[in-house]
Design an enzyme around this catalytic site. Structure first.
Site, short mmCIF file in Angstrom:
data_model
loop_
_atom_site.label_atom_id
_atom_site.label_comp_id
_atom_site.label_asym_id
_atom_site.label_seq_id
_atom_site.Cartn_x
_atom_site.Cartn_y
_atom_site.Cartn_z
N HIS A 183 -13.95 -85.71 -26.75
CA HIS A 183 -14.04 -85.96 -28.19
C HIS A 183 -13.01 -85.11 -28.95
O HIS A 183 -12.84 -83.93 -28.67
CB HIS A 183 -15.45 -85.65 -28.70
CG HIS A 183 -15.74 -86.29 -30.00
ND1 HIS A 183 -15.44 -85.70 -31.21
CD2 HIS A 183 -16.29 -87.50 -30.30
CE1 HIS A 183 -15.79 -86.50 -32.20
NE2 HIS A 183 -16.31 -87.60 -31.68
N PRO A 184 -12.31 -85.72 -29.91
CA PRO A 184 -11.18 -85.03 -30.57
C PRO A 184 -11.52 -84.21 -31.80
O PRO A 184 -10.61 -83.74 -32.49
CB PRO A 184 -10.28 -86.22 -30.96
CG PRO A 184 -11.24 -87.31 -31.27
CD PRO A 184 -12.39 -87.13 -30.30
N CYS A 185 -12.80 -83.98 -32.09
CA CYS A 185 -13.17 -83.35 -33.36
C CYS A 185 -12.59 -81.94 -33.52
O CYS A 185 -12.38 -81.48 -34.65
CB CYS A 185 -14.68 -83.33 -33.54
SG CYS A 185 -15.59 -82.46 -32.25
N LYS A 186 -12.35 -81.21 -32.42
CA LYS A 186 -11.85 -79.84 -32.51
C LYS A 186 -10.35 -79.72 -32.20
O LYS A 186 -9.78 -78.63 -32.28
CB LYS A 186 -12.64 -78.92 -31.56
CG LYS A 186 -14.12 -78.82 -31.90
CD LYS A 186 -14.82 -77.88 -30.95
CE LYS A 186 -16.31 -77.82 -31.24
NZ LYS A 186 -16.61 -77.24 -32.56
#
Length: 281
Positions: free
Chosen positions: A228-231
C-alpha cells in the site's frame, strides 16, 4: 473488505485531479511525467526492468500507451522470511552460484526497519561508499542449459538445477497517492501461481496483511499482492531531506525509483530484484 477498499480507492483515484506541478522535493510525490522519467532511468540503469502497456480497457490516459507500468520477471526468492526470523541457515545446495546466492540475505529481520518508522530509517544518501545499493542480480536465463541442437533442457530432469520460487514485480503509478505502487505475482518451484498465504511467507511479517494486501492490478485483469502506497511519499521526502542535509548532491527526480526500491526491499527481504546503479549519475 479488500474488495470494498479497492473500490473506494478506485473512486478516490478517479476523482483526484492529475498532479501537474512538481512537488518532488517538498512532499515526495511525483507527477505522471516524473514517474515516466524515473521509470526510464530505472530501465536504463537496471535492464532487468522494462515498460509494459495496459491490457485492453485498462489504459491510463495520463501515461504514454507504451509506458503504463514497469515490470521485472523471474526474480529468485530462495528463502522464506521465517528462515531469517529463526536465524536458520539456508539448506546446503550444489554449485558455487547456489551456495553464494542462497546466503546472500544475511540480515536479521530485527535489524530491518519498518517503512512507517521514518525517524529510524537507515541513511540512504548517495555517496561513493553507499551508492552500490545491492549486489548485481544474475539473470536466471544464464543458468538455463541449452542442448547442442538449441533445445532447452528439461530442468525437471536435471538434479543440478536449483528450483526456487520466483516473482514478477511490477510498479504502477497511483494517481491518488501520486507515488509508485509495487505489485507481486509469485510462482512456486514448479511454476504454479502462489496462493496469497504463500506470498505472505515471503513478506516481512510486520507488513503482511497490513501494508501488503491482495487487490486488483490497475493495468491488468488480475488480483495481485500489493504494497500500500499511503506512506511512500513521506518516506521519500525524508530520504530527500536527509540526503541534502548530509551534504551530498541533491537527488534528481529521475533517480526516484532507484531509491524507492531500496526501501521497499525492507518489506521484501528475500526477493532479490534489481535496483543497482553505478556511482556515475
Amino acid at each position: 473488505m479488500s474488495t470494498f477498499n479497492s473500490l473506494f480507492h478506485g473512486v478516490r483515484e478517479y476523482l483526484n485531479p492529475i498532479l501537474k506541478n512538481s512537488k518532488f522535493k517538498e512532499t515526495g510525490v511525483l507527477t505522471p511525467e516524473e514517474f515516466v522519467a524515473a521509470g526510464d532511468y530505472l530501465v536504463f540503469k537496471c535492464p532487468t526492468w522494462h515498460w509494459e502497456p495496459s491490457v485492453k480497457g485498462k489504459n491510463k490516459d495520463y501515461l504514454p500507451a507504451d509506458k503504463q507500468f514497469l515490470i521485472t520477471k523471474n526474480i529468485p526468492c530462495l528463502k522464506r522470511v521465517s528462515q531469517i526470523e529463526l536465524g536458520a541457515e539456508a539448506e546446503a545446495q550444489d554449485g558455487e552460484w547456489v551456495n553464494t546466492y542462497a546466503n546472500h540475505v544475511s540480515e536479521n529481520l530485527s535489524e530491518i526497519q519498518d517503512i512507517s518508522e521514518i525517524h529510524d530509517f537507515p541513511d540512504t544518501s548517495i555517496s561513493s561508499n553507499a551508492s552500490q545499493l545491492t549486489d548485481d542480480i544474475p539473470d536466471i536465463d544464464d543458468y538455463c542449459q541449452i542442448e547442442s541442437d538449441g533445445e532447452e533442457l528439461d530442468l525437471s530432469k536435471n538434479s543440478n538445477i536449483l528450483k526456487t520460487r520466483t516473482y514478477d514485480i511490477s510498479i504502477t503509478y497511483d494517481k491518488y497517492y501520486q507515488t509508485p505502487r509495487v505489485w507481486l505475482c509469485g510462482y512456486s518451484e514448479n511454476g504454479s501461481l502462489l496462493s496469497p498465504n504463500e506470498i505472505f511467507q515471503d513478506i516481512s511479517q510486520d507488513h503482511a496483511r497490513k501494508t501488503v494486501t491482495i487487490e486488483p492490478h490497475p493495468n491488468l485483469s488480475i488480483q495481485l499482492a500489493s504494497i500500500h502506497p499511503c506512506k511512500h511519499a513521506n518516506v521519500m521526502k525524508k530520504i530527500i531531506e536527509r540526503s541534502t542535509s548530509n551534504g551530498h548532491r541533491e537527488l534528481r527526480v529521475d533517480q526516484y525509483l532507484i531509491i524507492f526500491l531500496k526501501f521497499i526491499s525492507t518489506v521484501l527481504p528475500t526477493i532479490e530484484y534489481d535496483y543497482t546503479m553505478s556511482t556515475d549519475f
